[in-house]
Scaffold this motif. Sequence first.
Motif, PDB file in Angstrom:
ATOM      1  N   GLU A   1      -7.003   1.142  -6.636  1.00 41.12           N
ATOM      2  CA  GLU A   1      -6.534   2.512  -6.845  1.00 41.12           C
ATOM      3  C   GLU A   1      -7.717   3.400  -6.534  1.00 41.12           C
ATOM      4  N   GLY A   2      -7.681   4.053  -5.394  1.00 41.64           N
ATOM      5  CA  GLY A   2      -8.825   4.847  -4.955  1.00 41.64           C
ATOM      6  C   GLY A   2     -10.026   3.955  -4.753  1.00 41.64           C
ATOM      7  N   ASP A   3     -11.125   4.278  -5.425  1.00 41.42           N
ATOM      8  CA  ASP A   3     -12.351   3.484  -5.320  1.00 41.42           C
ATOM      9  C   ASP A   3     -12.434   2.368  -6.360  1.00 41.42           C
ATOM     10  N   THR A   4     -11.413   2.225  -7.179  1.00 40.31           N
ATOM     11  CA  THR A   4     -11.424   1.235  -8.255  1.00 40.31           C
ATOM     12  C   THR A   4     -10.671  -0.020  -7.829  1.00 40.31           C
ATOM     13  N   ALA A   5     -11.330  -1.168  -7.998  1.00 40.99           N
ATOM     14  CA  ALA A   5     -10.699  -2.462  -7.740  1.00 40.99           C
ATOM     15  C   ALA A   5     -10.461  -3.159  -9.069  1.00 40.99           C
ATOM     16  N   ILE A   6      -9.271  -3.728  -9.226  1.00 42.83           N
ATOM     17  CA  ILE A   6      -8.912  -4.421 -10.458  1.00 42.83           C
ATOM     18  C   ILE A   6      -8.490  -5.843 -10.110  1.00 42.83           C
ATOM     19  N   ASN A   7      -9.197  -6.810 -10.693  1.00 41.93           N
ATOM     20  CA  ASN A   7      -8.849  -8.215 -10.500  1.00 41.93           C
ATOM     21  C   ASN A   7      -7.613  -8.524 -11.349  1.00 41.93           C
TER      22      ASN A   7
ATOM     23  N   LYS B   1       0.871  -1.179   0.000  1.00 41.91           N
ATOM     24  CA  LYS B   1       0.000   0.000   0.000  1.00 41.91           C
ATOM     25  C   LYS B   1       0.902   1.221   0.000  1.00 41.91           C
ATOM     26  N   ASP B   2       0.632   2.145  -0.924  1.00 37.41           N
ATOM     27  CA  ASP B   2       1.484   3.335  -0.983  1.00 37.41           C
ATOM     28  C   ASP B   2       0.743   4.558  -0.453  1.00 37.41           C
ATOM     29  N   GLU B   3       1.438   5.692  -0.442  1.00 34.42           N
ATOM     30  CA  GLU B   3       0.891   6.931   0.113  1.00 34.42           C
ATOM     31  C   GLU B   3      -0.342   7.420  -0.630  1.00 34.42           C
ATOM     32  N   ASP B   4      -0.455   7.094  -1.917  1.00 36.55           N
ATOM     33  CA  ASP B   4      -1.595   7.517  -2.723  1.00 36.55           C
ATOM     34  C   ASP B   4      -2.805   6.599  -2.564  1.00 36.55           C
ATOM     35  N   GLY B   5      -2.664   5.537  -1.786  1.00 34.00           N
ATOM     36  CA  GLY B   5      -3.765   4.618  -1.560  1.00 34.00           C
ATOM     37  C   GLY B   5      -3.813   3.434  -2.504  1.00 34.00           C
ATOM     38  N   ALA B   6      -2.890   3.356  -3.457  1.00 38.95           N
ATOM     39  CA  ALA B   6      -2.836   2.180  -4.333  1.00 38.95           C
ATOM     40  C   ALA B   6      -2.372   0.990  -3.502  1.00 38.95           C
TER      41      ALA B   6
END
Length: 143
Positions: free
Chosen positions: A75-81, A49-54
């Motif tokens: 990444e933010g509110d986006t989830a990627i399988n 987990k990085d500072e930008d929330g990724a």
Amino acid sequence: MTTQNCQQVREHVLGFMGSLPGPGQDKDEEVVQRADGVREFGRQWLVHKDEDGASLSASLSDRDDVIEFGLLAREGDTAINILHATLVLDEDEILLNVLSEAHTDFNFDARLNADRLTRLQETLQFYAAHLAAWGSAPSTAKH
């Protein structure tokens, strides 16, 4: 009870996964030792987990003769399988279902046996490569 063929595939997958960085067996949830010696478990952990929330989360479970492993990026509110693999160890056959939103080459179904593991090995290598790439990136999260 699983067949010898299924047990060989289980040992191959869990041996490979055991060689990768992760939380270790002490983080298993609800471990059950079956009469046939199979150790059923579930495990999820934050890889990065990085500072930008990724972030990247990983999972591995072996329950009811179904092994599942996966990687989920956020990444933010986006989830990627990145990857979700389901390996069904049936008495008659071994089935592998792989899904990935990130890499279309990893959207397939395959029938396997202990002597024919090419697609499974490619999937395990893909999992390991992403785990290593994200795990080696600087992280601000406490693991």
